[in-house]
Structure formats: C-alpha cells, structure tokens
Design an enzyme around this catalytic site. Structure first.
Site, short mmCIF file in Angstrom:
data_model
loop_
_atom_site.label_atom_id
_atom_site.label_comp_id
_atom_site.label_asym_id
_atom_site.label_seq_id
_atom_site.Cartn_x
_atom_site.Cartn_y
_atom_site.Cartn_z
N ASN A 51 -13.45 55.65 -96.22
CA ASN A 51 -13.82 56.77 -95.36
C ASN A 51 -14.76 57.72 -96.12
OD1 ASN A 51 -13.51 59.49 -94.07
ND2 ASN A 51 -12.09 58.39 -92.75
N HIS A 62 -15.48 55.40 -91.11
CA HIS A 62 -14.08 55.18 -91.42
C HIS A 62 -14.02 54.06 -92.47
CE1 HIS A 62 -11.88 57.15 -87.75
NE2 HIS A 62 -12.66 57.99 -88.39
N GLU A 64 -12.75 51.14 -92.25
CA GLU A 64 -13.06 49.84 -91.65
C GLU A 64 -14.55 49.71 -91.34
OE1 GLU A 64 -10.77 52.01 -90.78
OE2 GLU A 64 -8.98 51.07 -89.94
N CYS A 89 -7.70 53.12 -86.11
CA CYS A 89 -7.76 53.99 -84.94
C CYS A 89 -8.38 53.22 -83.77
CB CYS A 89 -8.57 55.25 -85.28
SG CYS A 89 -10.37 54.96 -85.35
N CYS A 92 -11.88 51.89 -84.61
CA CYS A 92 -11.90 50.70 -85.47
C CYS A 92 -11.18 49.52 -84.82
CB CYS A 92 -11.31 51.06 -86.83
SG CYS A 92 -12.30 52.34 -87.67
N ASP A 152 -10.68 63.92 -88.32
CA ASP A 152 -11.01 62.51 -88.49
C ASP A 152 -10.49 61.65 -87.35
OD1 ASP A 152 -12.40 60.71 -90.34
OD2 ASP A 152 -10.47 59.69 -90.49
#
Lengths: 158, 158
Positions: A51, A62, A64, A89, A92, A152
C-alpha cells in the site's frame, strides 16, 4: 523407495512471509502496513508490492494493486496465486474477479474481511492463514492511525 | 418572476465529453480508448484519466482507476460522480463500491457491461447515456485490437 508422484502443496506460509515483508517496508516508509505478492503454481515469485497511499499520495495503490501492476502485462492470471496480508477490499476483490485469479491467500481477515465471502461464492479458493503477525501489525497501525485507515477503506472518519 | 428554487440537474452529457476526450487522447497515444472523470455535484471537474495499459505497460490503470488516482486523497466519495466512457469492469465496480460512490455515469454498456447490474443491485445510481460516439470508438478499437482488449479484461485471447 520411489518418490511419490504428486503435485507439491504450495508453501502458502512462506509466500505470506514475502507479503508480510512488503507490509513492514510500507510501515517503515510511514505508510499503511499491507503487502501482497503474486506467485506462480511452482512457487516462484512474480511480483510483490505494498500500500502506498501515504507515501505517494495515491489512493489507488493498495497492496494487491501494487503487486498486480508490478507483475506487468500478463495474458492470464488463472495460474497465479494472489497472496495478501489482509483480506482484499471490494476494489481488490473486483480485481481478483475481473482478472480470473482462482486462488487468494490472505494473512488474516480479522481486522477487515473485505470481499472474501463474495469471492468464495463465485468459486475463488480463499486460504485464510489467520496469521497473528499480520493481525497484530495492522491492528496496531489502525489503533494509532484510525483516520488514515478509514480513508483507505472509504469509511467516514471515526 | 422569482427563479425557481431547485437543485440544477447535473449535465451528464457534458461530463461525458470530458471522459470521451480522455479516451481519444488514449487512442492517440496508441492505447485503449477508455476515459473517465470525477465531478462534484456542482458539476466541477475534480480529475480525469484514461486507460494506460499499453502506454505505461501497466495493467492496473483503467480509465476509472486513473481518474481516481489523479483525484488524490479524498476523505469521501459520496458526493462525487464517476463518469466513464464504458461500463466499469469488476475491478472498477469494486472501486466504486469500496469508496462509496453513489452515482456512475457510463457512456455505454453495449461493448461491455461489466459490473453495472451488481452496482445497481446495491443501490448505486447508474446513468447509461448509450452514446453512439463511445460505442463506435471502442468497437472500432476492439475489432482492430482484439488481443489487447481481451488482455485488458482478463479474457483468453480470441
């Protein structure tokens, strides 16, 4: 005795250590400690990332998505494994679905469970390692930086 | 006569022109012609962007994620409008969900419908302008570059 002819089980715990090392780099940079990595089925590292919201003022990065971008252009993700210190999330999780990842290893889903139930419902294999190291690293960060964490994940300030 | 006291209807068609201009810039750079822009409810442009897979060898930069990153860090997206020349894929639909956008304007959903039914099902307002300009621009590109298009949406080569 002959060696059994089987496919070796991927060492998910070792893969998670790479993502966790990325998360710790992020923390040392003053960022949110979430890291990720992509591996192939043979266990070879393709890319890793973390991140970078704080470091680069970039909300799109992020863990990912950073690992995904650093893998460069791929024609298929079916045989790549997404490994992340935290359950992905929705953003992602959507990445996982759109690009056809079939396996996601998550360090933990206790601080945040994101879209993992949705991914399971569409047949993505989720391997949740419930890592105390991952849980503690992020929980400590969230306790000390609740506003950045909420930013975030698009939640109102606490 | 007094001016009626009402909230002006956002000019979605004008907003789409900004996203379409971004798509055309992408095409002129040799890239996939998909563009996006973020506006506030007063119709002011916050940011815009376009797909940069080819130009930057970066698979993470769809039109929507480019506009999102260029808006910088925001504490809330509830009152921002995501405008995109094409219905958002799952990746970008996940972005919309995670960050709480409530309105998405799409130029078209004919070449690709992505996650718009899912977004509708969770209460996101989808305004589909069915723009012939958007449809033609992308359809022409897909016909001439089927492999790049399939790569961009994670599908096997045609």
């Amino acid at each position: 005795m002959p060696t059994p002819n089987h496919t070796p089980v991927p060492d998910y715990a070792a893969m998670l250590q790479v993502a966790l090392a990325e998360a710790r780099i992020g923390l040392s940079e003053g960022g949110i400690p979430i890291g990720a990595a992509l591996f192939n089925r043979q266990g070879e590292l393709i890319s890793s990332g973390h991140n970078r919201r704080v470091q680069q003022n970039d909300p799109s990065i992020h863990g990912e998505t950073d690992a995904f971008r650093r893998a460069g252009r791929q024609t298929s993700y079916r045989d790549l494994i997404m490994v992340t210190t935290l359950a992905p999330c929705w953003y992602c999780s959507g990445l996982v679905r759109q690009f056809g990842f079939r396996t996601v290893v998550v360090g933990e889903s206790e601080n945040f469970s994101g879209g993992i139930d949705w991914l399971r419902s569409i047949g993505v294999e989720i391997i949740d390692l419930a890592s105390p190291d991952c849980i503690t690293l992020l929980a400590d960060y969230i306790r000390e930086n609740p506003h950045i964490w909420n930013e975030d994940i698009g939640e109102p300030a606490p």
